[in-house]
Structures are given as structure tokens and as C-alpha cells.
Design an enzyme around this catalytic site. Sequence first.
Site, PDB file in Angstrom:
ATOM      1  N   ARG A   1     -30.278  -6.172 -24.604  1.00  0.00           N
ATOM      2  CA  ARG A   1     -29.047  -5.453 -23.587  1.00  0.00           C
ATOM      3  C   ARG A   1     -28.473  -4.235 -24.296  1.00  0.00           C
ATOM      4  O   ARG A   1     -27.034  -4.360 -22.761  1.00  0.00           O
ATOM      5  CB  ARG A   1     -28.494  -7.112 -23.457  1.00  0.00           C
TER       6      ARG A   1
ATOM      7  N   GLN B   1     -37.118 -17.803 -17.342  1.00  0.00           N
ATOM      8  CA  GLN B   1     -36.082 -18.288 -18.288  1.00  0.00           C
ATOM      9  C   GLN B   1     -34.821 -17.115 -17.700  1.00  0.00           C
ATOM     10  O   GLN B   1     -33.579 -17.267 -18.513  1.00  0.00           O
ATOM     11  CB  GLN B   1     -36.110 -18.210 -20.000  1.00  0.00           C
TER      12      GLN B   1
ATOM     13  N   GLY C   1     -35.205  -3.804 -33.962  1.00  0.00           N
ATOM     14  CA  GLY C   1     -34.915  -5.590 -34.687  1.00  0.00           C
ATOM     15  C   GLY C   1     -35.965  -6.076 -34.076  1.00  0.00           C
ATOM     16  O   GLY C   1     -36.920  -7.063 -34.954  1.00  0.00           O
ATOM     17  N   HIS C   2     -36.710  -5.278 -33.301  1.00  0.00           N
ATOM     18  CA  HIS C   2     -38.684  -5.922 -32.395  1.00  0.00           C
ATOM     19  C   HIS C   2     -38.872  -5.300 -33.585  1.00  0.00           C
ATOM     20  O   HIS C   2     -40.289  -5.383 -34.299  1.00  0.00           O
ATOM     21  CB  HIS C   2     -39.247  -5.741 -31.585  1.00  0.00           C
TER      22      HIS C   2
HETATM   23  O1  PAF Z   1     -36.593 -13.584 -27.852  1.00  0.00           O
HETATM   24  C1  PAF Z   1     -37.194 -13.364 -26.775  1.00  0.00           C
HETATM   25  O2  PAF Z   1     -36.871 -12.061 -26.284  1.00  0.00           O
HETATM   26  C2  PAF Z   1     -37.772 -14.253 -25.718  1.00  0.00           C
HETATM   27  O3  PAF Z   1     -36.930 -15.631 -25.162  1.00  0.00           O
HETATM   28  C3  PAF Z   1     -39.095 -14.846 -25.844  1.00  0.00           C
HETATM   29  C4  PAF Z   1     -38.791 -15.337 -27.389  1.00  0.00           C
HETATM   30  C5  PAF Z   1     -39.717 -13.575 -26.339  1.00  0.00           C
HETATM   31  C6  PAF Z   1     -39.505 -15.698 -24.480  1.00  0.00           C
HETATM   32  O4  PAF Z   1     -39.608 -15.152 -23.393  1.00  0.00           O
END
Ligand code: PAF
Length: 284
Positions: free
Chosen positions: A193, A60, A35-36
Site C-alpha cells: 500500500r 478479506q 518484505g515479501h
Molecule cells: O498478508 C497478506 O498479504 C494476506 O492477508 C494473505 C496472508 C496473503 C492472505 O490473503
Amino acid sequence: MLTHKINEVKEHVKKWKQEGLKIGIVPTMGALHAGHGSLIKKAVETCDRVIVSVFVNPIQFGPSEDFDKYPRTLEADVKLAEGLGADLIFAPSADEMYGEGQRLSNDTLTYVVPPFFYVNKLCGKSRVGHFDGVCTVVLKLFNITQADYGFFGQKDAQQLIIIRKMVNDLNIPIELIGCPIVRDDSGLALSSRNKYLDEKGKEDALALNKILNNIKACYNKGVNDISALKETAFQFLNEAHDLEYLEFVDKDNLEDKTTADDNTLVLIACRVNDVRLIDNITLK
Ligand code: PAF
């Protein structure tokens, strides 16, 4: 090339800007998967230089969330990102990002606080403060990298809409590119995850995609009553699932829908064997 330092990123950026090159940023928390990979590929196609950030952003995560156990696989991440053509991998420490010894709280640190309407629903309801942390780190990454383009996955649909709102409201000079959800052969949306799931968990996790596809199929057959569409989900759920939400909102502004239409985004969050997973689909 890998760097942990903001100053080194800025030096590269300065040089690239002087050469008139277009820069893309792909913000990630690492544990990179296909995905990345699709975001990095899109960035490499679109931009002259691509920076991938790898930072598990402490602000976060809530106190009872998985910050400590979040997968960290930097060596493999660098290999994957460079293999796809990324020019710079920026993997700062928390001290580098927020200042040495800085207490990470909103009485000591400047936060970006997105509007209540956008965060008081869906993932923001159970993850209080999550999107403040996301917007804060993303704005810092935009400022550090001075990127012309930012690449984000549609899987985190609420996140993308909130970041778009921030970019618009704060006149941030960047163009955001949302990229489609990538799924494995079974239909499971890729997520870092997913590493927490065993084989049975992966099978149970398919319920999310099945629920969404079934809702879309019913909508395509003419059902637009949201309660009726929600009802169809229960056949896919069992004791392995703890449904957090199944919601129907406008795909651009997250406003709740009263009946389903082509602009509807259906989002689901569900714990599967205690792993929190999200997925979504647009009805058109
Ligand atoms: O989607 C993510 O992996 C994170 O929320 C991000 C955008 C890298 C911010 O830490």
C-alpha cells in the site's frame, strides 16, 4: 514456473511429496517488494521446494476497501519470486479459488471464523470480517499446497497470531515461520500500500515508526505506564494523520496489557493522507 490452476499445483506437490521433499508456502497478494522477498529467501533456505501464491483475496476486503485498486503486478512478481529461487508461483482467479460464479458470502461459502477475542480488536475492529477472509484463504492455500512450512511477515502481527491460533486449534500439520519487518532506509515498513503514497505521504508515514521507536526508547528508560507512553505519540502527529489505534498487547496472545513489559507488542494503525498503514514493535 507460473500456474493459475489448483490441479497443476497439486500435481507438483504430489511429485515432490513422493520424492520426500519439504515444501514451503509464501502466501501473498502480489505487488511483491523486499518484505515479501525476505519471506521467499527464508523459505528457499528452509525448504526444498517453495510455492509463492499471488492472489488478491476478495473475501478479506470490506465493501468500501481498496480491492479494486489494490496493485496487481503479476509479471514483475513472477520475476522477483523466481529470481529468489521460488519453484512455483500460484496465481489463481477468484473463480478458480472459490468455484466458478460462486457468490462470495458466508451464506454460500464455508468460512473459517477465528475467535471473537482475537478479531474484535486492533485491525479487526474496523475491518469486520477481514480475518475470516484471511483464515479461509490461508487454510485453502495450506490444503492445496500441503506445505510443511508457511512464511508470514511480522508486520501483520495480528494476522500472524490469528493464523497461529487457527493452525493450533484445527491441528493443521504445518510449521509457521514469522519473519521480521523489512523497512526502507528511512525506516518506513515496506507495504504494497506504500505505492499509494506520494513523496509527502511517505514523509508523513514515517511518523508510525518514529512513534514506535520513541515508545520503545521511553520504555527502555524505565517508563512502563501505558497512558504516559501513548501520550508521547502526539508530538509526531499532524493534520496528515488520522490515528486509528495505538495499542499495547501481549505479543503471543493479544491480551491487553495494563503496564508495559518485555512481552509487550505495540501496534499502530494510522491513515496517512487516507492511506491506511500499520506497523508494530516489541518492547524487548
Ligand atoms: O498478508 C497478506 O498479504 C494476506 O492477508 C494473505 C496472508 C496473503 C492472505 O490473503
